[in-house]
Design an enzyme around this catalytic site. Structure first.
Site, PDB file in Angstrom:
ATOM      1  N   SER B  19     -10.733 102.232 -44.991  1.00 19.79           N
ATOM      2  CA  SER B  19     -11.921 101.493 -44.891  1.00 19.79           C
ATOM      3  C   SER B  19     -12.181 103.625 -44.634  1.00 19.79           C
ATOM      4  CB  SER B  19     -12.606 100.977 -44.379  1.00 19.79           C
ATOM      5  OG  SER B  19     -13.649 101.204 -44.350  1.00 19.79           O
ATOM      6  N   ALA B  68     -15.599 114.038 -39.375  1.00 19.70           N
ATOM      7  CA  ALA B  68     -17.125 112.809 -38.752  1.00 19.70           C
ATOM      8  C   ALA B  68     -18.144 112.911 -39.962  1.00 19.70           C
ATOM      9  CB  ALA B  68     -17.383 113.937 -37.895  1.00 19.70           C
ATOM     10  N   GLY B  70     -19.994 109.551 -40.420  1.00 16.04           N
ATOM     11  CA  GLY B  70     -21.026 109.260 -39.836  1.00 16.04           C
ATOM     12  C   GLY B  70     -21.071 108.345 -40.544  1.00 16.04           C
ATOM     13  N   CYS B 126     -15.807 102.341 -34.879  1.00 15.02           N
ATOM     14  CA  CYS B 126     -16.058 104.440 -35.594  1.00 15.02           C
ATOM     15  C   CYS B 126     -17.054 105.083 -34.572  1.00 15.02           C
ATOM     16  CB  CYS B 126     -17.073 104.184 -36.945  1.00 15.02           C
ATOM     17  SG  CYS B 126     -17.415 105.535 -37.699  1.00 15.02           S
ATOM     18  N   ASN B 188      -7.769 102.466 -35.422  1.00 16.78           N
ATOM     19  CA  ASN B 188      -9.906 103.784 -35.748  1.00 16.78           C
ATOM     20  C   ASN B 188      -9.034 105.316 -35.524  1.00 16.78           C
ATOM     21  OD1 ASN B 188     -11.669 104.775 -37.268  1.00 16.78           O
ATOM     22  ND2 ASN B 188     -12.583 102.957 -36.758  1.00 16.78           N
ATOM     23  N   GLY B 239      -3.213 104.217 -38.873  1.00 14.10           N
ATOM     24  CA  GLY B 239      -2.361 105.504 -38.178  1.00 14.10           C
ATOM     25  C   GLY B 239      -1.796 106.048 -39.220  1.00 14.10           C
ATOM     26  N   GLY B 240      -1.794 107.432 -39.901  1.00 14.03           N
ATOM     27  CA  GLY B 240      -0.591 108.501 -40.032  1.00 14.03           C
ATOM     28  C   GLY B 240       0.113 108.032 -40.519  1.00 14.03           C
TER      29      GLY B 240
END
Lengths: 265, 300
Positions: B19, B68, B70, B126, B188, B239-240
């Site tokens: 996402s 960020a 948001g 988040c 996340n 993740g990565g």
């Protein structure tokens, strides 16, 4: 200098060398140093604590480069107030570039002329520049041979750039039309190009965040404007359902181009 | 060779668009599907339209990426008008949701479910949201949110997306499983910051953001490994991951499928094809025929 024109995705700090007033509410900020990029590419300009926005590179010199803007919102207002020696962050260059073919016509509507200005620097072409009135004309000293059109007739011919473009297309065998300006104008330019069977390349604008094709904010149909564009050819433009019709605002909501323009200021 | 099943979803390969990468529009989700994703997750939506943070919202460099953004989004109501339905693409679509209150998670889940996504992912994690209480760090909140979303999602499977910014991620995953979650998405981004030393200013307008990309991967592998020890439900290891070897490692840690996000920054739209072709090459070389042969291998 960005080494060998390589892309930087983290802001690099440049010093302001000067700020020039180009017309009513129109300014160019010049930064010290050499920047390598191709005509039509853009950078993300970071004013610390203010914002970061995409800007076309409008001047490319040996020891300075610049970007030109119309003061419409907070960011451009703040950009117009920067002083010599101030520090600004730049990342990029981003996006694709114009093809630079001979026997071409270049059309710049309003501040959109800044996106095609380094293209004009690098080639011989017929240039048409439209603005609302004589006070909003750009680069009249830099490009002396431009065909000028104004909405109110205060300079050049009264009327839209499309009138002048049709005249040129009638008279002169043209290989390509390059354009940047309000999207409504570009849509009309594309229609004219279709009529005269001339290829067109238009530089599109959408709300952007990343500049390198991952956030998905600047989609037009299934194209990522910041990475697959901002320059699209007739072939692509003719199949786009959203071109000249819809754009997405900051939240990702799709709105009509009129609403989008009102939101952009 | 790479096909797999996740909570009843048939995936041609285990890569799932994470996402927040593209996924703002249905057209971009379809495009990532055409470019080889096994499934795609949309950008998170909540009960209202949100602008997100001012720019700069992200930047990247070799090995690391900070954002960020948001949580900007058009809101679930506008999304319903925009997307119409989510089960008419050639690729399974996962709808990501969040809310500010537990009730809002339920409200948004119900509306998302009406679009018929293949799965609903719940973003409780988040790192840069102004929750009055950090849902992602609290077992009790996670249980309540999971139950609320499950109650409103009908038969659509639900995955809870966890944050690495905690000390007990496996216990939190266990809380979600106990409350009825069908899947765990881990992880996340990790809370992070970058300061430009020429100006002395943090680059992100929000100052603090989330770290992703290769630098995050060892943390993600550790989290998936810990969660796999404590729960039975499948894990989307995220993740990565940018290479086939990275994906294999994630699966050996216990992941049923692999979330892919920042790889699109490094490899563009070819990101998924690179991972899946490298996975196949590795599997052939090591005479591995199906992913189940190596899943959780690191726990043996």
């Amino acid at each position: 200098m960005n080494k060998c024109g390589l892309r930087n995705d983290i802001p690099q700090i440049y010093e302001v060398s000067r700020v020039e007033k180009e017309g009513k509410d129109l300014f160019t900020v010049f930064l010290k140093g050499q920047f390598l990029c191709k005509p039509g590419q853009f950078v993300m300009v970071w004013l610390p604590r203010v914002d970061e926005k995409p800007m076309a590179v409008s001047y490319l010199g040996k020891d300075e480069f610049g970007f030109t803007f119309h003061t419409l919102g907070t960011f451009t207002q703040e950009c117009s107030k920067v002083k010599k020696g101030d520090k600004i962050g730049i990342r990029g260059p981003y996006g694709n570039w114009f093809s630079q073919e001979k026997n071409s016509v270049i059309v710049g509507g309003g501040v959109g002329l800044s996106s095609v200005s380094t293209l004009i620097d690098g080639m011989k072409a017929t240039v048409i520049h439209g603005a609302r009135d004589k006070d909003h004309l750009l680069y009249t000293k830099r490009f002396k041979d431009m065909i000028i059109c104004t909405d109110d007739g205060s300079a050049g011919t009264k009327g839209f750039v499309t009138l002048a473009l049709e005249e040129v297309l009638e008279k002169k065998r043209t290989k390509k039309v390059y354009c940047c300006g309000p999207e409504i104008m570009m849509k009309k330019v594309l229609e004219l190009c279709n009529k005269y069977h001339v290829d067109c390349e238009a530089s599109l604008e959408r709300y952007m965040k990343c500049g390198f094709g991952v956030c998905g904010a600047c989609m037009i149909d299934d194209k990522v404007v910041c990475k697959e564009g901002p320059i699209f050819s007739s072939k692509e433009l003719n199949t786009m359902k959203e071109f000249g019709e819809y754009a997405r605002i900051k939240t990702g909501r799709k709105v009509t181009l009129q609403e989008y323009s009102a939101w952009r200021g | 060779m790479l096909s797999t099943t996740l909570c009843g979803m048939k995936l041609r390969n285990p890569t799932i668009l994470a996402s927040g990468i593209l996924g703002v529009t249905k057209e971009s989700a379809a495009k990532v599907g055409r470019m080889g994703a096994g499934a795609v997750t949309l950008k998170s939506l909540c009960h209202e339209e949100r602008k997100g943070n001012p720019n700069p919202t992200m930047f990247g460099r070799k090995g690391q990426f900070l954002n960020a953004v948001g949580l900007p989004g058009q809101g679930i109501d506008n999304a319903i008008d925009d997307f119409k339905k989510l089960n008419d693409l050639d690729v399974p679509v996962i709808g990501s949701i969040f809310g500010y209150t537990i009730e809002q998670f339920g409200e948004v889940a119900k509306k998302m479910a009406s679009l018929k996504p293949a799965m609903i992912e719940v973003d409780i994690s988040c790192p840069h949201m102004e929750y009055s209480k950090p849902f992602y760090a609290d077992e009790d909140s996670i249980e309540k949110i999971t139950k609320m979303v499950k109650k409103n999602s009908g038969k659509i499977p639900v995955s809870i997306k966890l944050s690495p910014n905690v000390h007990n991620i496996a216990d939190l995953a266990r809380a979600a499983e106990k409350a009825g979650a069908d899947c765990i998405t881990a992880i996340n981004t990790a809370s992070a910051m970058k300061i430009n030393i020429e100006t002395g200013k943090p680059i992100l307008a929000n100052r603090i953001g989330g770290l992703s990309g290769p630098a995050l991967r060892p943390i993600a592998v550790r989290c998936v490994y810990e969660i796999y020890e404590k729960v039975k439900i499948p894990i989307i290891g995220t993740g990565g991951v940018t290479t086939g070897e990275d994906a294999i490692e994630m699966i050996m840690a216990g992941a049923a499928a692999v979330g892919v996000g920042t790889a699109f920054y490094y490899n563009g739209l070819e990101a998924m094809k690179k991972i899946t072709s490298e996975m196949e090459a590795w599997m052939k070389k090591h005479k591995v025929k199906t992913l189940s042969e190596i899943r959780g291998k690191a726990h043996e």
